[in-house]
Scaffold this active site. Structure first.
Site, short mmCIF file in Angstrom:
data_model
loop_
_atom_site.label_atom_id
_atom_site.label_comp_id
_atom_site.label_asym_id
_atom_site.label_seq_id
_atom_site.Cartn_x
_atom_site.Cartn_y
_atom_site.Cartn_z
CG ASP A 94 -2.29 0.55 0.92
OD1 ASP A 94 -2.37 1.78 0.73
OD2 ASP A 94 -3.28 -0.21 0.89
CG HIS A 310 -5.40 3.71 0.78
ND1 HIS A 310 -5.00 2.42 0.48
CD2 HIS A 310 -6.59 3.89 0.16
CE1 HIS A 310 -5.91 1.84 -0.29
NE2 HIS A 310 -6.90 2.71 -0.49
CB SER A 482 -9.08 0.44 -1.03
OG SER A 482 -8.39 0.76 -2.20
#
Length: 563
Positions: A94, A310, A482
């Site tokens: 990521d 994220h 995601s």
């Protein structure tokens, strides 16, 4: 998130002509605070709910009416008298993970053979001080790539330098084919830039409409304290008031506010400055020989990087510390996060993705979560070989299907399980592509941004308004495939932790064959087009397994298979 808002704004522009709209503060006092253990007897009014309760994705539909994954039920009914038998490692490839987060610090993978911060490669794997993982988009001097270009921009830049002033009359057949490809890429690039401009204009119009509607409603109610329910009950007596009602309803239903608008305008600015800028190239920060795709030893050990939001959210969905009295619960227990940074604010590069996968496999990961994707993969063969390496070593790969509201049976989204000529096999067998569902049990069950595919998306998982960890001990709702991918990765990790005798192939089979089926559920097919022309189909038409991941059913099946 940016793609999701673009879809919402595009639909708004289509419906209302981008003429006006307001934004008011949402009243969350009506949110359902039902706990997973409480059975709900009264029907839940999903039509008036603006946001689901925190942790809804863990819930069981029979108990709560929310189409979660029944993980809380599984812990209560199946796992309460059992103990996990194996520590499971999930590699999160990521943009970075906050390893010091209060809900993650005890579940971070630790490389026991590496002595922290001594500047040496103690375990001889080629990476210095890789205690929690590795960063393939950082330099040996400690600097990091934050923004990067999109892959389309990189391809356009390369071809444009070669063909912008070329004399096409002397081209060979092969060169003419390359030139034709350049013209297509140039057209695609210019279309995306124009679309970005249009998105900015749409957001500006949306913002203007929000303010106009707010002024109208403030005057009508004599103050600003009105709720979504008040607006729904409003009987407009003028065209102006009808406009304000329609706009405000749309804004609240899609959770749009001034902060989100500002964030998206900032993101568009960054896309223009970095993503679609052919003159921007941050690769010098890394210091590798980028043309050498076989190069593997580069980067640094900063697995957080400049923006770990994220990856931190993804990691929390998988394995946030359970029942510690703070924050959230991850899907899996006895599971540890190996943080591998390879995804910038922009498109990840094939070389970095391949090396991230190889690092995960070679350092003991059982599962790899990949909540990223792109539409072009110029060096796909490098990634294919890395995927084949993971497949050969019994590592399960879980990939978010993408947020472009497209059918991946016909529109490419990379990386993929399908190999090119670089690998003799046709496809990886230990791969799962995951689409996203919402918390609404109606035509909106499929997230309006989610990719889908009856042949290429394996199953769906909750991916709208998922509450999880954020940097600096914070927590936040986020949406995307995601978020759906780590729900499935966490499910696989939980099975492996309690039933370690099962192979990755068996775990994959169990998850796919024990999903929840909704054979007659009519859903709106995700699309960026006119909502009045949106197609509808039944839920099973959008994935291979026809289902939604379910932890309870999967664990029951794992128990039977392991006997």
């Amino acid at each position: 998130m940016i793609k999701r808002l673009f879809i919402i704004v595009t639909l708004f522009a289509t419906i209302y002509g981008c003429s006006s709209s307001q934004m008011a503060t949402k009243n969350d006092s009506s949110q359902d605070k039902t706990t997973p253990q409480e059975k709900v007897d009264q029907p839940v009014d999903f039509s008036t709910m603006l946001k689901p309760p925190e942790g809804w994705h863990h819930w069981d539909e029979e108990q709560t009416q929310f189409r979660g994954i029944s993980s809380e039920l599984a812990y209560t009914k199946i796992l309460s008298d059992n103990s996990p038998e194996e520590k499971v490692v999930v590699a999160v490839i990521d943009g970075g993970v906050d390893t010091n987060h209060e809900d993650l610090d005890d579940v971070m993978w630790i490389n026991e053979d590496e002595i922290p911060d001594n500047g040496k490669d103690d375990d001889g794997n080629g990476y210095v001080d890789d205690v929690h993982g590795w960063n393939f988009i950082g330099g040996s001097d400690g600097k990091n790539v934050n923004h990067d270009t999109f892959e389309l921009t990189r391809i356009y830049r390369s071809l444009h330098q070669e063909f912008k002033n070329a004399d096409t009359t002397s081209f060979s057949k092969k060169k003419q084919e390359q030139y034709s490809y350049y013209k297509q890429i140039k057209s695609d690039y210019e279309e995306e830039v124009n679309r970005l401009h249009q998105q900015y204009n749409n957001i500006e119009s949306l913002n203007q409409s929000m303010q106009e509607a707010k002024n109208i409603l403030d005057e009508h109610y004599a103050d600003s304290s009105y709720s979504y329910e008040d607006i729904q009950e409003l009987d407009p007596t003028s065209q102006e008031l009808n406009f304000a009602k329609n706009v405000m309803s749309y804004i609240l239903e899609n959770e749009i506010d001034s902060t989100l608008i500002a964030d998206q305008k900032k993101q568009i600015y960054e896309f223009a400055k970095y993503g679609y800028n052919p003159d921007f190239n941050p690769r010098d920060i890394v210091g590798d020989n980028y043309e050498d795709k076989s190069e593997r030893i580069y980067g640094n050990n900063d697995v957080a990087g400049p923006d770990p939001s994220h990856g931190t959210h993804v990691a929390g969905i998988i394995a946030a510390e359970r029942d510690n009295g703070i924050g959230v619960n991850g899907v899996a227990t006895n599971t540890y996060i190996m943080a591998i940074r390879a995804v910038p604010n922009g498109d990840e590069r094939d070389k970095d993705v391949a090396n991230a996968i190889r690092y995960a496999v070679d350092n003991g990961a059982d599962i790899i979560n990949m909540s990223f994707g792109k539409s072009y993969s110029p060096h796909k063969e490098v990634v294919d070989k890395a995927v084949a390496h993971a497949n050969k070593n019994n590592v399960l790969m879980v990939h978010g299907a993408g947020n472009s509201a497209q059918n991946t049976d016909t529109t490419a989204n990379y990386p993929t399980d399908k190999y090119g000529s670089a690998v003799s096999d046709s496809a990886a067998t230990l791969w799962m592509s995951v689409g996203a569902t919402s918390w609404k049990p109606n035509e909106e069950f499929i997230a309006n941004f989610s990719n889908y595919g009856d042949e290429t998306v394996d199953l769906f998982a909750p991916g709208v308004d998922i509450y999880s960890t954020m940097p600096d001990n914070k927590y936040e709702f986020q949406s995307g495939t995601s978020m759906a991918s780590p729900v499935v990765a966490g499910t696989a990790a939980l099975i492996m932790a309690y039933y370690p005798e099962l192979t990755a192939k068996q775990v994959r089979q169990i998850i796919l064959e024990n999903s929840i089926q909704y054979p007659n559920q009519l859903v709106t097919v995700p699309s960026e087009g006119n909502p009045e022309e949106s197609e509808q189909t039944i839920f099973p038409e959008l994935s291979v397994s026809d289902g939604l991941v379910n932890v309870y059913k999967a664990l029951r099946a794992a128990e039977e298979m392991s006997q």
